[in-house]
Design an enzyme around this catalytic site. Structure first.
Site, mmCIF file in Angstrom:
data_model
loop_
_atom_site.group_PDB
_atom_site.id
_atom_site.type_symbol
_atom_site.label_atom_id
_atom_site.label_comp_id
_atom_site.label_asym_id
_atom_site.label_seq_id
_atom_site.Cartn_x
_atom_site.Cartn_y
_atom_site.Cartn_z
ATOM 1 N N CYS A 181 6.560 26.711 -7.810
ATOM 2 C CA CYS A 181 7.794 26.451 -8.553
ATOM 3 C C CYS A 181 8.695 27.657 -8.748
ATOM 4 C CB CYS A 181 7.471 25.806 -9.892
ATOM 5 S SG CYS A 181 6.571 26.868 -11.049
ATOM 6 N N HIS A 208 6.282 26.655 -15.770
ATOM 7 C CA HIS A 208 7.098 25.977 -14.766
ATOM 8 C C HIS A 208 8.538 26.490 -14.833
ATOM 9 C CE1 HIS A 208 8.111 23.014 -11.822
ATOM 10 N NE2 HIS A 208 8.891 22.325 -12.619
ATOM 11 N N ASP A 252 14.947 20.124 -9.411
ATOM 12 C CA ASP A 252 13.642 20.780 -9.307
ATOM 13 C C ASP A 252 13.096 20.567 -7.902
ATOM 14 O OD1 ASP A 252 11.088 21.778 -9.606
ATOM 15 O OD2 ASP A 252 10.623 20.645 -11.420
#
Length: 310
Positions: free
Chosen positions: A76, A113, A128
């Site tokens: 991420c 995250h 995302d």
């Protein structure tokens, strides 16, 4: 941190979406950028384990080298940091924020995250490209109660509310959940949550350090990879666009595909040796490994065999 014009052009070429092909509508273009990025830049932690240093850098030039020059992916903080640089290079207004991931049914992780909030014509969207197979894979407006289809029959939902771990019920976060049915027969499962608080490079430096080194980190215990599978979007007015058609994953020795319309995961390959896994990562996910990369796995405890001759 910003990409040079040359780097931006090469990055767009890498995801097969050069500026000449961009949709004129900025929201539609953002969606296309996300899909193509997730398809061409896999979500993976290969870079932690098949890596002589076993260290990951978030410096933009290092991310460009890893993703574009060496055709790797990342997790991420790497993927969303690089995608944010692409978006900013294209003129988008981007805010990088921190998130928590639901670790099973019991609890959320710490701030481990990274999400992006992109503002288009005064409307905020969460984008995302670094959440793997459970990601929304599309820009979602920050409107509480928004529901959408991810990859049918999976549905997604975004809410602004408290979570069960809050001791103060007035606390609020954006909560992303999924449900694996279109008819509402399956329960909603919380995936992650995030706040509209800007995170800086040093914040992500700490996230990255913990995630890539701490034995309790999910990414330290197993090796995984995921990318999207796309097809031409044939809807009227969508000429040149692509749409999500499936998801390809590697986890626990199996390469699997889930296609639109089913939650079943077809096993495409099973790997039991290092040679087979190295070949599978390149064949299915486009991740090439150097000889030094291949040998480095034997110091991690995650090698599939004890023979370094691969």
């Amino acid at each position: 941190m910003s990409l040079t014009e040359e780097q931006l052009g090469r990055a767009l070429d890498h995801i097969k979406y050069p500026k000449a092909k961009h949709a004129t509508d900025p929201l539609r273009c953002l969606h296309q950028l996300m899909l193509r990025h997730i398809a061409c830049v896999p979500f993976e932690n290969v870079g932690i384990h098949y890596n002589p240093t076993h260290q990951l850098s978030l410096e933009l030039d290092d991310l460009f080298d890893k993703i574009v020059v060496r055709s790797k992916g990342g997790y991420c903080v790497e993927l969303n940091a690089f995608f944010a640089a692409i978006l900013r290079g294209l003129g988008y207004k981007v805010l990088t924020v921190g998130g928590r991931v639901r670790a099973g049914a019991e609890k959320y992780t710490g701030w481990s995250h990274m999400c992006l909030i992109v503002t288009i014509d005064g409307v905020k969207y969460v984008a995302d490209v670094g959440y793997g197979g459970d990601a929304a894979m599309q820009p979602i407006p920050l409107v509480s109660g928004t529901e959408f289809t991810v990859l049918a029959p999976r549905r997604g939902r975004l809410e602004y509310r408290n979570i069960d771990m809050h001791t103060d019920p007035t606390q609020r976060l954006w909560v992303y959940s999924t449900r694996d049915s279109l008819d509402g027969s399956a329960p909603w499962v919380e995936q992650n949550c995030f706040a509209e608080l800007e995170y800086f490079f040093n914040d992500y430096y700490q996230v990255n350090y913990y995630t890539s080194t701490n034995p309790r980190s999910f990414f330290m215990a197993q090796l995984l990879a995921m990318r999207a599978l796309l097809e031409e979007d044939t809807r009227p007015g969508r000429e040149g666009d692509v749409r999500l058609a499936g998801i390809l994953t590697y986890f626990r020795g199996e390469v699997r595909r889930r296609s639109e319309g089913s939650m079943e995961r077809q096993v495409l390959a099973t790997v039991t040796t290092e040679a087979e896994r190295v070949a599978a990562l390149e064949k299915w996910f486009g991740i090439p490994l150097t000889e030094a990369d291949r040998q480095s796995i034997f110091s991690t405890g995650l090698a599939l065999d004890k023979n370094p001759e691969i």
